[in-house]
Design an enzyme around this catalytic site. Structure first.
Site, PDB file in Angstrom:
ATOM      1  N   CYS A   1      24.941   4.351  10.779  1.00  0.00           N
ATOM      2  CA  CYS A   1      24.629   2.923  10.746  1.00  0.00           C
ATOM      3  C   CYS A   1      25.744   2.119  11.396  1.00  0.00           C
ATOM      4  CB  CYS A   1      24.445   2.453   9.314  1.00  0.00           C
ATOM      5  SG  CYS A   1      23.623   3.662   8.283  1.00  0.00           S
TER       6      CYS A   1
ATOM      7  N   THR B   1       0.839  -1.196   0.000  1.00  0.00           N
ATOM      8  CA  THR B   1       0.000   0.000   0.000  1.00  0.00           C
ATOM      9  C   THR B   1       0.872   1.242   0.000  1.00  0.00           C
ATOM     10  OG1 THR B   1      -1.676  -1.213   1.226  1.00  0.00           O
ATOM     11  CG2 THR B   1      -1.834   1.197   1.272  1.00  0.00           C
TER      12      THR B   1
END
Ligand SMILES: *Cc1c(COP(=O)(O)O)cnc(C)c1O
Length: 387
Positions: free
Chosen positions: A329, A235
């Protein structure tokens, strides 16, 4: 004490005009963009408007824009989708790509994927000649980032594209750190694929774009619904997509003034740091030829020792200054950054690195304050260094 945020390569503050544009889609305009009814049609219109804005900004056509969950997904989609479509098992890349490129390639090893990692010494960029030499019969893809997120170096993507074109090899560029900040046009750069992320350009987190040139051999790498013309199931993240469209539009139309401001700030910061630490500071990458919004430096004491970067970071944090060492990260891990190591830097120096990444919201006063704080902190740390 006002926070000074200098970690814009990790993420950026959302632009107010972007947020305003998103709010209705987080509240009353909640239709599924694939639904046939009026609620769906309304959000579908907003999604298509965002698609057109982004296409226009990078010189693509709307059908070449696929919405994703961000830079990481777009990079995964390219690496996996090109291998899936072409069956070719060799990739040319560099040692200093984002982990969102390096790790999918490493993961592909179990299926026979092989990579040539181009050397980037000493300035953090590759040349078109290196790419030419690395391409073989088996090469299906060249993946090289436009701007490096740790050191701000710029790869000559258009020159690399000329080589790829001549050799008939597909070219991907991770432009997460350049779209909206440098001119990024898919035809001028000559790329077949590129990756964009919303949250690095004052847009929302969790949304990005994968550009796929019409006709390029590429297959979707994940199964799901038929959204995005069967190229990316799931979606649609309507508020995110609307926000990303607005963020790209603003960044592109205001690029000139933002760049002038960033150049002024970086000149001030770099000269301030050089004056404060004439015998200590070393700039990593190519400060003269890189982008003005990423400045990376280290504080080597001698051949074997450097100031402790982690300690520098913590002390700056206490003074309300947010910077990073290496990429967000990898922080938390004690390893030296793969980017700095690839520049040929020894581990202690790499570990003493500090990355200042600037945005249009930063000010000249902040640059002065950062230099002054750093001077106090480093003077203190030097006093406690064993001789
Ligand atoms: C931040 C970043 C990514 C990852 O993007 P996300 O949207 O956070 O997944 C990829 N490449 C580069 C160069 C980045 O700086």
């Amino acid at each position: 004490m006002q926070t000074v945020y200098l970690d814009n390569a990790a993420t950026t503050r959302i632009e107010t005009r972007v947020l305003q544009e998103m709010l209705p889609f987080l509240e009353s305009e909640y239709g599924n963009a694939s639904s046939i009814h009026q609620m769906g049609r309304a959000t579908n219109v907003a999604v298509e408007e965002a698609r057109e804005k982004i296409a226009r900004a990078i010189g693509a056509s709307p059908s070449e824009i696929i919405f994703t969950s961000g830079g990481t997904e777009s990079n995964n989609a390219v690496i996996k989708g090109v291998v899936k479509a072409t069956g070719k098992k060799h990739i040319v890349t560099s040692r200093i790509e984002h982990h969102a490129v390096l790790h999918p390639i490493q993961y592909g090893r179990k299926d026979g994927l092989r990579a040539t990692y181009l050397d980037v010494k000493p300035h953090g960029c590759v040349t078109a000649e290196q790419v030419r030499d690395a391409i073989t019969e088996e090469t299906g893809l060249v993946s090289l980032m436009h701007v490096n997120n740790e050191i701000g170096s710029i790869n000559p993507i258009a020159e690399i594209a000329a080589v790829c074109n001549e050799k008939g090899v597909l070219l991907h560029s991770d432009t997460v750190q350049s779209t909206g900040k440098l001119p990024v046009n898919v035809d001028e750069l000559g790329v077949d694929f590129l990756s964009i992320s919303g949250h690095k350009i004052h847009g929302p987190k969790g949304v990005g774009v994968l550009y796929v040139r019409d006709g390029s051999p590429w297959k979707s790498w994940m199964e799901g619904g038929s959204q995005e013309r069967r190229r990316r199931g799931g979606t649609l993240n309507v508020p995110g997509i609307v926000g990303l469209g607005k963020a790209v539009e603003i960044a592109t139309t205001e690029m000139e003034q933002n760049t002038a401001h960033l150049e002024e700030l970086s000149t001030l910061l770099v000269s301030g740091l050089k004056d404060a630490f004439p015998d200590l500071i070393a700039f990593n990458g190519c400060p003269d030829r890189g982008v003005p919004y990423i400045i990376n430096c280290s504080f080597p004491l001698d051949e074997e020792r450097s100031l402790d970067g982690e300690m520098l970071l913590l002390n700056l944090d206490i003074e309300g200054i947010c910077v990073s060492n290496g990429s967000a990260c990898t922080s938390g891990a004690v390893e030296a950054s793969h980017v700095l190591t690839a520049l040929g830097m020894v581990t202690p120096t790499a570990k003493s690195s500090v990355r200042f990444s600037l945005s249009k919201y930063n000010t000249k006063e902040e640059m002065t304050r950062v230099v002054a704080s750093l001077k106090n902190i480093i003077d203190r740390m030097m006093k406690s260094q064993p001789a």
